[in-house]
Design a protein around this motif. Structure first.
Motif, PDB file in Angstrom:
ATOM      1  N   THR A   1      31.740 -68.862 -10.617  1.00  0.00           N
ATOM      2  CA  THR A   1      31.170 -69.150  -9.239  1.00  0.00           C
ATOM      3  C   THR A   1      29.714 -68.981  -9.483  1.00  0.00           C
ATOM      4  OG1 THR A   1      32.925 -67.980  -8.059  1.00  0.00           O
ATOM      5  CG2 THR A   1      30.681 -68.437  -7.005  1.00  0.00           C
ATOM      6  N   CYS A   2      28.944 -68.029 -10.090  1.00  0.00           N
ATOM      7  CA  CYS A   2      27.398 -67.872 -10.311  1.00  0.00           C
ATOM      8  C   CYS A   2      27.078 -69.234 -11.425  1.00  0.00           C
ATOM      9  CB  CYS A   2      27.057 -66.541 -10.769  1.00  0.00           C
ATOM     10  SG  CYS A   2      27.732 -65.303  -9.567  1.00  0.00           S
ATOM     11  N   ASN A   3      27.855 -69.385 -12.499  1.00  0.00           N
ATOM     12  CA  ASN A   3      27.319 -70.513 -13.300  1.00  0.00           C
ATOM     13  C   ASN A   3      27.633 -71.892 -12.756  1.00  0.00           C
ATOM     14  OD1 ASN A   3      26.896 -71.729 -15.476  1.00  0.00           O
ATOM     15  ND2 ASN A   3      29.030 -71.728 -16.303  1.00  0.00           N
ATOM     16  N   ALA A   4      28.499 -71.906 -11.548  1.00  0.00           N
ATOM     17  CA  ALA A   4      28.582 -73.364 -11.051  1.00  0.00           C
ATOM     18  C   ALA A   4      27.269 -73.241 -10.321  1.00  0.00           C
ATOM     19  CB  ALA A   4      29.808 -73.401 -10.091  1.00  0.00           C
ATOM     20  N   THR A   5      26.790 -72.195  -9.116  1.00  0.00           N
ATOM     21  CA  THR A   5      25.601 -72.397  -8.545  1.00  0.00           C
ATOM     22  C   THR A   5      24.596 -72.892  -9.476  1.00  0.00           C
ATOM     23  OG1 THR A   5      26.692 -71.025  -6.964  1.00  0.00           O
ATOM     24  CG2 THR A   5      24.104 -71.068  -7.010  1.00  0.00           C
TER      25      THR A   5
ATOM     26  N   VAL B   1      13.849 -81.422 -24.396  1.00  0.00           N
ATOM     27  CA  VAL B   1      14.455 -82.124 -22.960  1.00  0.00           C
ATOM     28  C   VAL B   1      13.963 -81.033 -22.017  1.00  0.00           C
ATOM     29  CG1 VAL B   1      16.368 -82.496 -21.434  1.00  0.00           C
ATOM     30  CG2 VAL B   1      16.749 -82.809 -24.036  1.00  0.00           C
ATOM     31  N   GLY B   2      12.962 -81.848 -21.221  1.00  0.00           N
ATOM     32  CA  GLY B   2      11.957 -81.084 -20.512  1.00  0.00           C
ATOM     33  C   GLY B   2      12.809 -80.782 -18.868  1.00  0.00           C
ATOM     34  N   ALA B   3      13.875 -80.061 -18.944  1.00  0.00           N
ATOM     35  CA  ALA B   3      14.559 -80.131 -17.521  1.00  0.00           C
ATOM     36  C   ALA B   3      13.798 -78.956 -16.753  1.00  0.00           C
ATOM     37  CB  ALA B   3      15.947 -79.688 -17.947  1.00  0.00           C
ATOM     38  N   GLU B   4      14.305 -78.882 -15.565  1.00  0.00           N
ATOM     39  CA  GLU B   4      13.764 -77.848 -14.860  1.00  0.00           C
ATOM     40  C   GLU B   4      14.905 -77.285 -13.711  1.00  0.00           C
ATOM     41  OE1 GLU B   4      10.391 -78.838 -12.582  1.00  0.00           O
ATOM     42  OE2 GLU B   4      11.313 -80.065 -11.234  1.00  0.00           O
ATOM     43  N   ILE B   5      14.728 -76.273 -13.092  1.00  0.00           N
ATOM     44  CA  ILE B   5      15.653 -75.779 -11.805  1.00  0.00           C
ATOM     45  C   ILE B   5      14.966 -75.851 -10.729  1.00  0.00           C
ATOM     46  CG2 ILE B   5      17.128 -73.821 -10.967  1.00  0.00           C
ATOM     47  CD1 ILE B   5      16.913 -72.687 -13.902  1.00  0.00           C
ATOM     48  N   THR B   6      15.648 -76.495  -9.779  1.00  0.00           N
ATOM     49  CA  THR B   6      14.979 -76.862  -8.404  1.00  0.00           C
ATOM     50  C   THR B   6      15.649 -76.048  -7.333  1.00  0.00           C
ATOM     51  OG1 THR B   6      14.194 -78.903  -9.187  1.00  0.00           O
ATOM     52  CG2 THR B   6      14.184 -78.573  -6.785  1.00  0.00           C
ATOM     53  N   VAL B   7      15.249 -74.768  -6.733  1.00  0.00           N
ATOM     54  CA  VAL B   7      15.822 -73.987  -5.732  1.00  0.00           C
ATOM     55  C   VAL B   7      14.950 -74.375  -4.243  1.00  0.00           C
ATOM     56  CG1 VAL B   7      16.537 -72.067  -5.317  1.00  0.00           C
ATOM     57  CG2 VAL B   7      16.478 -72.401  -7.652  1.00  0.00           C
ATOM     58  N   PRO B   8      15.727 -75.038  -3.609  1.00  0.00           N
ATOM     59  CA  PRO B   8      14.985 -75.310  -2.034  1.00  0.00           C
ATOM     60  C   PRO B   8      15.066 -73.840  -1.550  1.00  0.00           C
ATOM     61  CG  PRO B   8      16.915 -76.935  -2.584  1.00  0.00           C
ATOM     62  CD  PRO B   8      16.998 -75.919  -3.636  1.00  0.00           C
ATOM     63  N   VAL B   9      13.755 -73.648  -0.874  1.00  0.00           N
ATOM     64  CA  VAL B   9      13.603 -72.453  -0.068  1.00  0.00           C
ATOM     65  C   VAL B   9      14.656 -72.149   1.066  1.00  0.00           C
ATOM     66  CG1 VAL B   9      11.343 -72.368  -0.944  1.00  0.00           C
ATOM     67  CG2 VAL B   9      11.585 -73.549   1.247  1.00  0.00           C
ATOM     68  N   SER B  10      15.290 -73.285   1.226  1.00  0.00           N
ATOM     69  CA  SER B  10      16.249 -73.205   2.306  1.00  0.00           C
ATOM     70  C   SER B  10      17.579 -72.817   1.762  1.00  0.00           C
ATOM     71  CB  SER B  10      16.314 -74.600   3.015  1.00  0.00           C
ATOM     72  OG  SER B  10      16.676 -75.431   2.157  1.00  0.00           O
ATOM     73  N   GLU B  11      17.686 -72.593   0.588  1.00  0.00           N
ATOM     74  CA  GLU B  11      19.120 -71.987   0.011  1.00  0.00           C
ATOM     75  C   GLU B  11      19.618 -70.723   0.955  1.00  0.00           C
ATOM     76  OE1 GLU B  11      21.610 -73.193  -1.918  1.00  0.00           O
ATOM     77  OE2 GLU B  11      20.610 -74.814  -2.878  1.00  0.00           O
ATOM     78  N   PRO B  12      20.985 -70.831   1.406  1.00  0.00           N
ATOM     79  CA  PRO B  12      21.385 -69.475   1.832  1.00  0.00           C
ATOM     80  C   PRO B  12      21.284 -68.430   0.863  1.00  0.00           C
ATOM     81  CG  PRO B  12      23.214 -70.904   1.560  1.00  0.00           C
ATOM     82  CD  PRO B  12      21.726 -71.835   1.295  1.00  0.00           C
ATOM     83  N   ALA B  13      21.649 -67.074   1.616  1.00  0.00           N
ATOM     84  CA  ALA B  13      21.450 -66.106   0.684  1.00  0.00           C
ATOM     85  C   ALA B  13      22.388 -66.041  -0.368  1.00  0.00           C
ATOM     86  CB  ALA B  13      21.469 -64.690   1.454  1.00  0.00           C
ATOM     87  N   HIS B  14      23.905 -66.345   0.003  1.00  0.00           N
ATOM     88  CA  HIS B  14      24.734 -66.191  -1.247  1.00  0.00           C
ATOM     89  C   HIS B  14      24.372 -67.067  -2.353  1.00  0.00           C
ATOM     90  CE1 HIS B  14      26.524 -69.655   0.635  1.00  0.00           C
ATOM     91  NE2 HIS B  14      27.403 -69.913  -0.294  1.00  0.00           N
ATOM     92  N   ARG B  15      23.980 -68.291  -2.099  1.00  0.00           N
ATOM     93  CA  ARG B  15      23.628 -69.127  -3.257  1.00  0.00           C
ATOM     94  C   ARG B  15      22.582 -68.775  -4.101  1.00  0.00           C
ATOM     95  NH1 ARG B  15      25.427 -74.136  -4.977  1.00  0.00           N
ATOM     96  NH2 ARG B  15      23.397 -75.067  -4.694  1.00  0.00           N
ATOM     97  N   LEU B  16      21.550 -67.774  -3.417  1.00  0.00           N
ATOM     98  CA  LEU B  16      20.320 -67.465  -4.231  1.00  0.00           C
ATOM     99  C   LEU B  16      20.725 -66.241  -5.019  1.00  0.00           C
ATOM    100  CD1 LEU B  16      17.647 -67.444  -1.056  1.00  0.00           C
ATOM    101  CD2 LEU B  16      17.689 -68.743  -3.259  1.00  0.00           C
ATOM    102  N   LEU B  17      21.684 -65.289  -4.493  1.00  0.00           N
ATOM    103  CA  LEU B  17      22.220 -64.150  -5.167  1.00  0.00           C
ATOM    104  C   LEU B  17      23.017 -64.748  -6.316  1.00  0.00           C
ATOM    105  CD1 LEU B  17      22.833 -61.121  -5.226  1.00  0.00           C
ATOM    106  CD2 LEU B  17      24.584 -61.503  -3.712  1.00  0.00           C
ATOM    107  N   GLU B  18      23.674 -65.593  -6.155  1.00  0.00           N
ATOM    108  CA  GLU B  18      24.655 -66.273  -7.274  1.00  0.00           C
ATOM    109  C   GLU B  18      23.800 -66.543  -8.412  1.00  0.00           C
ATOM    110  OE1 GLU B  18      27.255 -69.179  -5.418  1.00  0.00           O
ATOM    111  OE2 GLU B  18      28.538 -67.834  -4.634  1.00  0.00           O
ATOM    112  N   PHE B  19      22.698 -67.431  -7.925  1.00  0.00           N
ATOM    113  CA  PHE B  19      21.690 -67.892  -8.795  1.00  0.00           C
ATOM    114  C   PHE B  19      21.150 -66.774  -9.753  1.00  0.00           C
ATOM    115  CE2 PHE B  19      17.404 -68.694 -10.098  1.00  0.00           C
ATOM    116  CZ  PHE B  19      17.499 -69.735 -10.764  1.00  0.00           C
ATOM    117  N   LEU B  20      20.725 -65.825  -9.034  1.00  0.00           N
ATOM    118  CA  LEU B  20      19.855 -64.721  -9.575  1.00  0.00           C
ATOM    119  C   LEU B  20      20.644 -63.970 -10.649  1.00  0.00           C
ATOM    120  CD1 LEU B  20      17.713 -63.280  -6.861  1.00  0.00           C
ATOM    121  CD2 LEU B  20      16.963 -64.212  -9.144  1.00  0.00           C
TER     122      LEU B  20
END
Length: 250
Positions: free
Chosen positions: A8-12, A187-206
């Motif tokens: 789940t966290c990997n998918a997020t 490969v100059g990739a980046e992660i883009t995390v919208p500040v509007s992400e819900p808490a559970h998605r932020l938690l999974e990402f972290l």
């Protein structure tokens, strides 16, 4: 994390980065156009990268071979490959990268290591690469740099006793030490995390980014602060560098 939490966290995590798309583009460019492709992927997992590459690479047909220790992933990937018209044949084995000398592994034009060698220490990883060079005309190896984002990953490997894991700089040093010619591209990739992400998605990402359970609070503001600490905030998003080095050997 148990397996469900990990997936789940990997998918997020994956959904917030353009790294896979850019790696597929670079790998497809290195392979180039031709009639047919024979490809072996070491550490293929569920084939998330490999399936996208097969769809994009400018080859008429693909014969695919994969290895992974996860039996469930192997079974699922077999079923998916069987339904793809572009795949003229496939073999997916439940095996580890250390089994590279296994006689079941057929020599192919390309050998592929995508974010898998960095799980091995330098000695073991270079032994795998040397054997793979005997089986494949060309190797493509994608490994991340050891940067701020990957620091917790390196610490988790150290706790497992993995010495000098093959992140980008170490791999380049080892290839040079053994006189192996290579070319590499960042490969100059980046992660883009919208500040509007819900808490559970932020938690999974972290949780996935830290490679350990999150010990802080679970309020959205605190989670967002922790994510923002990994990058810079602009235009309503947290932007976190997420590069990967792609090596071409042979």
């Amino acid at each position: 994390m148990d397996e469900l939490d990990y997936n789940t966290c990997n998918a997020t995590f994956r959904s917030l980065t353009d790294q896979q798309r850019l790696m597929v583009e670079e790998t497809s460019r290195l392979i180039g156009a031709d009639a047919d492709l024979e490809l072996t992927s070491y550490g293929c997992g569920f084939g998330m990268f490999e399936l996208e590459l097969i769809a994009r690479v400018p080859r008429r047909t693909v014969w695919f071979q994969g290895l992974d220790t996860n039996g469930e992933a192997v079974e699922r990937l077999r079923a998916t490959l069987a339904e793809l018209p572009k795949v003229r044949g496939h073999r997916v084995l439940t095996a580890s990268m250390a089994d590279v000398a296994d006689l079941r592994i057929t020599p192919t034009e390309y050998g592929l290591f995508v974010q898998s060698l960095c799980y091995l220490g330098a000695d073991e990883g270079m032994a795998v690469l040397k054997e793979a060079r005997n089986r494949h005309r060309r190797l493509i190896v994608a490994v991340p740099p050891l940067n701020r984002l990957n620091g917790p990953f390196a610490e988790s490997l150290a706790r497992q006793g993995i010495v000098r894991p093959l992140f980008a700089r170490t791999l380049a040093e080892e290839l040079t030490r053994f006189g192996v010619e290579f070319r590499s591209a960042t490969v100059g990739a980046e992660i883009t995390v919208p500040v509007s992400e819900p808490a559970h998605r932020l938690l999974e990402f972290l949780t996935f980014a830290r490679h350990q359970p999150w010990r802080g609070g679970t309020g959205r503001a605190e989670l967002l602060d922790a994510v923002a600490g990994l990058g810079t905030v602009s235009a309503g998003c947290v932007r976190i560098p997420h590069p990967v080095e792609v090596f071409s050997i042979g």
